[in-house]
Design a protein around this motif. Structure first.
Motif, PDB file in Angstrom:
ATOM      1  N   GLY A  74      51.338  32.850  24.629  1.00  0.00           N
ATOM      2  CA  GLY A  74      51.230  34.028  23.781  1.00  0.00           C
ATOM      3  C   GLY A  74      50.107  33.908  22.763  1.00  0.00           C
ATOM      4  N   THR A  75      49.927  32.705  22.244  1.00  0.00           N
ATOM      5  CA  THR A  75      48.834  32.467  21.294  1.00  0.00           C
ATOM      6  C   THR A  75      47.483  32.620  21.986  1.00  0.00           C
ATOM      7  OG1 THR A  75      50.207  30.941  19.996  1.00  0.00           O
ATOM      8  CG2 THR A  75      47.818  30.792  19.709  1.00  0.00           C
ATOM      9  N   LEU A  76      47.373  32.066  23.197  1.00  0.00           N
ATOM     10  CA  LEU A  76      46.130  32.193  23.953  1.00  0.00           C
ATOM     11  C   LEU A  76      45.851  33.656  24.283  1.00  0.00           C
ATOM     12  CD1 LEU A  76      43.759  30.860  25.421  1.00  0.00           C
ATOM     13  CD2 LEU A  76      45.254  30.566  27.412  1.00  0.00           C
ATOM     14  N   ALA A  77      46.894  34.371  24.727  1.00  0.00           N
ATOM     15  CA  ALA A  77      46.731  35.779  25.090  1.00  0.00           C
ATOM     16  C   ALA A  77      46.260  36.619  23.908  1.00  0.00           C
ATOM     17  CB  ALA A  77      48.038  36.342  25.639  1.00  0.00           C
ATOM     18  N   GLY A  78      46.722  36.264  22.719  1.00  0.00           N
ATOM     19  CA  GLY A  78      46.344  37.019  21.537  1.00  0.00           C
ATOM     20  C   GLY A  78      44.923  36.781  21.085  1.00  0.00           C
ATOM     21  N   ASN A  79      44.265  35.791  21.710  1.00  0.00           N
ATOM     22  CA  ASN A  79      42.916  35.438  21.256  1.00  0.00           C
ATOM     23  C   ASN A  79      41.854  35.488  22.349  1.00  0.00           C
ATOM     24  OD1 ASN A  79      43.138  34.366  18.285  1.00  0.00           O
ATOM     25  ND2 ASN A  79      44.909  33.498  19.348  1.00  0.00           N
ATOM     26  N   ILE A  80      42.200  36.037  23.526  1.00  0.00           N
ATOM     27  CA  ILE A  80      41.202  36.174  24.583  1.00  0.00           C
ATOM     28  C   ILE A  80      40.993  37.656  24.901  1.00  0.00           C
ATOM     29  CG2 ILE A  80      41.731  33.933  25.582  1.00  0.00           C
ATOM     30  CD1 ILE A  80      43.288  35.327  27.782  1.00  0.00           C
ATOM     31  N   SER A  81      39.989  37.951  25.699  1.00  0.00           N
ATOM     32  CA  SER A  81      39.641  39.339  26.000  1.00  0.00           C
ATOM     33  C   SER A  81      40.638  39.979  26.956  1.00  0.00           C
ATOM     34  CB  SER A  81      38.249  39.401  26.615  1.00  0.00           C
ATOM     35  OG  SER A  81      38.249  38.845  27.925  1.00  0.00           O
ATOM     36  N   GLY A  82      40.632  41.309  26.949  1.00  0.00           N
ATOM     37  CA  GLY A  82      41.487  42.039  27.867  1.00  0.00           C
ATOM     38  C   GLY A  82      41.117  41.788  29.317  1.00  0.00           C
ATOM     39  N   GLY A  83      39.825  41.641  29.600  1.00  0.00           N
ATOM     40  CA  GLY A  83      39.384  41.353  30.960  1.00  0.00           C
ATOM     41  C   GLY A  83      39.923  40.028  31.462  1.00  0.00           C
ATOM     42  N   ALA A  84      39.950  39.030  30.584  1.00  0.00           N
ATOM     43  CA  ALA A  84      40.485  37.727  30.969  1.00  0.00           C
ATOM     44  C   ALA A  84      41.974  37.815  31.273  1.00  0.00           C
ATOM     45  CB  ALA A  84      40.238  36.712  29.855  1.00  0.00           C
ATOM     46  N   LEU A  85      42.707  38.589  30.475  1.00  0.00           N
ATOM     47  CA  LEU A  85      44.139  38.776  30.727  1.00  0.00           C
ATOM     48  C   LEU A  85      44.367  39.462  32.072  1.00  0.00           C
ATOM     49  CD1 LEU A  85      45.976  39.923  27.462  1.00  0.00           C
ATOM     50  CD2 LEU A  85      46.203  37.770  28.701  1.00  0.00           C
ATOM     51  N   THR A  86      43.559  40.462  32.365  1.00  0.00           N
ATOM     52  CA  THR A  86      43.690  41.178  33.630  1.00  0.00           C
ATOM     53  C   THR A  86      43.405  40.247  34.802  1.00  0.00           C
ATOM     54  OG1 THR A  86      42.946  43.199  32.529  1.00  0.00           O
ATOM     55  CG2 THR A  86      42.947  43.213  34.928  1.00  0.00           C
ATOM     56  N   ALA A  87      42.404  39.401  34.661  1.00  0.00           N
ATOM     57  CA  ALA A  87      42.068  38.455  35.722  1.00  0.00           C
ATOM     58  C   ALA A  87      43.200  37.463  35.949  1.00  0.00           C
ATOM     59  CB  ALA A  87      40.778  37.716  35.368  1.00  0.00           C
ATOM     60  N   VAL A  88      43.801  36.986  34.866  1.00  0.00           N
ATOM     61  CA  VAL A  88      44.953  36.083  34.991  1.00  0.00           C
ATOM     62  C   VAL A  88      46.061  36.751  35.795  1.00  0.00           C
ATOM     63  CG1 VAL A  88      46.843  34.978  33.721  1.00  0.00           C
ATOM     64  CG2 VAL A  88      44.490  34.755  32.897  1.00  0.00           C
ATOM     65  N   PHE A  89      46.348  38.002  35.461  1.00  0.00           N
ATOM     66  CA  PHE A  89      47.383  38.751  36.162  1.00  0.00           C
ATOM     67  C   PHE A  89      47.079  38.822  37.658  1.00  0.00           C
ATOM     68  CE2 PHE A  89      49.805  42.209  37.760  1.00  0.00           C
ATOM     69  CZ  PHE A  89      50.894  42.390  36.922  1.00  0.00           C
ATOM     70  N   GLY A  90      45.861  39.215  37.997  1.00  0.00           N
ATOM     71  CA  GLY A  90      45.497  39.403  39.395  1.00  0.00           C
ATOM     72  C   GLY A  90      45.518  38.119  40.204  1.00  0.00           C
ATOM     73  N   VAL A  91      44.921  37.059  39.654  1.00  0.00           N
ATOM     74  CA  VAL A  91      44.826  35.789  40.380  1.00  0.00           C
ATOM     75  C   VAL A  91      46.211  35.189  40.620  1.00  0.00           C
ATOM     76  CG1 VAL A  91      44.038  33.399  40.221  1.00  0.00           C
ATOM     77  CG2 VAL A  91      42.482  35.262  39.626  1.00  0.00           C
ATOM     78  N   VAL A  92      47.025  35.145  39.589  1.00  0.00           N
ATOM     79  CA  VAL A  92      48.354  34.548  39.732  1.00  0.00           C
ATOM     80  C   VAL A  92      49.219  35.374  40.684  1.00  0.00           C
ATOM     81  CG1 VAL A  92      50.470  33.887  38.531  1.00  0.00           C
ATOM     82  CG2 VAL A  92      48.254  33.459  37.466  1.00  0.00           C
ATOM     83  N   ALA A  93      49.155  36.695  40.569  1.00  0.00           N
ATOM     84  CA  ALA A  93      49.946  37.547  41.449  1.00  0.00           C
ATOM     85  C   ALA A  93      49.571  37.320  42.915  1.00  0.00           C
ATOM     86  CB  ALA A  93      49.748  39.017  41.079  1.00  0.00           C
ATOM     87  N   LEU A  94      48.285  37.215  43.209  1.00  0.00           N
ATOM     88  CA  LEU A  94      47.852  36.980  44.584  1.00  0.00           C
ATOM     89  C   LEU A  94      48.292  35.606  45.085  1.00  0.00           C
ATOM     90  CD1 LEU A  94      44.228  38.444  44.795  1.00  0.00           C
ATOM     91  CD2 LEU A  94      46.274  39.226  46.000  1.00  0.00           C
ATOM     92  N   GLY A  95      48.194  34.598  44.227  1.00  0.00           N
ATOM     93  CA  GLY A  95      48.604  33.255  44.622  1.00  0.00           C
ATOM     94  C   GLY A  95      50.081  33.179  44.962  1.00  0.00           C
TER      95      GLY A  95
END
Length: 277
Positions: A107-128
């Protein structure tokens, strides 16, 4: 979200879309133990895009709002699975604190990174996770049971940390992790629903904290948690979660895993498409 100046028709369309999303998310929460976030996050992402939410905070708001809805959906789903004896309390007692620590870090990391990075995390993990569930042979497992400390706690921390960054319940990572260690799919789903609550409570509070001075569409938000979105999704998601839990106990386990994988795969591809193109 800012609906000021929107027509009555636009508002009704928006409300109808989120009410329907809540119903679908509720069924999926009960069926797969995922807290509904796997559906809610992408829908909120696109709805907020249409409503003109700033791209810099778009994914943060989708994640924070989804986590808040899981507080209700996850509770309803957990209670339904609890009544059917598919929640492993012994595992939760030994794992909750590691999951919670992971949530705090993620949660701390999410609050300090860009929205694009969060979206990429979502996509990559979901596909894996989708690939794992779809192509892993039935019965294939790394071991007959979860590993002992400290690896067991590390796994719990990763589930909590990555899940809170994606705005999802514990099922997306919890179900495949547990089945990888020979957990029956139905018990994995029920226990993952409870894990979703461990993720959603601190995750929601952190979304409020980190977004307090970043997202102010007044008067509809607390930090990154959009209250109007929450209010529209929770009623139907909570109502339909028991239906999903009932279905989970009546269909073939292989079908359950296939449904889970298809939802994850579609969602992951859609989110990555938006980030990369």
């Amino acid at each position: 979200m800012d609906l000021e100046g929107a027509s009555v028709g636009t508002f009704l369309m928006f409300a109808g879309a989120l009410l329907s999303t809540g119903a679908i998310a509720g069924v999926i929460a009960g069926l797969l133990g995922v807290g509904g976030g796997i559906v809610i996050v992408p829908v909120l992402y696109y709805m907020f895009t249409l409503l003109g939410v700033d791209e810099a905070v778009l994914m943060h708001v989708a994640v924070g709002t989804s986590l808040a809805t899981i507080l209700a959906t996850g509770l309803s789903s957990t209670l339904s699975h609890w009544k059917r004896g598919s929640v492993d309390l012994d595992l939760l007692k030994s794992w909750w604190w590691a999951i919670a620590l992971g949530v705090l870090a993620g949660g701390t990391l999410a609050g300090n990174i860009s929205g694009g990075a969060l979206t990429a995390v979502f996509g990559v993990v979901a596909l894996g996770v989708a690939a794992n569930m779809m192509f892993r042979k039935d019965g294939a497992a790394l071991a007959d049971k979860l590993p002992g400390a400290p690896l067991k706690q590390v796994l719990g921390g990763l589930i909590g940390g990555i899940s809170v960054m994606m705005g999802i319940g514990g099922g997306t990572l919890g179900v495949p992790t547990l089945t990888l260690f020979n957990y029956p799919i139905r018990k994995a789903v029920g226990t993952a629903a409870a894990i979703g609550l461990i993720i959603a409570v601190p995750g929601t509070l952190m979304s409020i904290y980190f977004g307090w001075n970043q997202y102010k569409p007044q008067p509809y938000a607390l930090g990154y948690v959009d209250l109007l979105g929450v209010a529209l999704i929770i009623p139907t998601s909570t109502l339909f979660a028991p239906l999903g839990a009932k279905i989970a106990h009546t269909i073939n386990p292989s079908s359950l895993k296939l449904v889970f994988a298809l939802f994850l795969g579609f969602t992951g591809l859609r989110m990555l498409y938006d980030v990369l193109l």
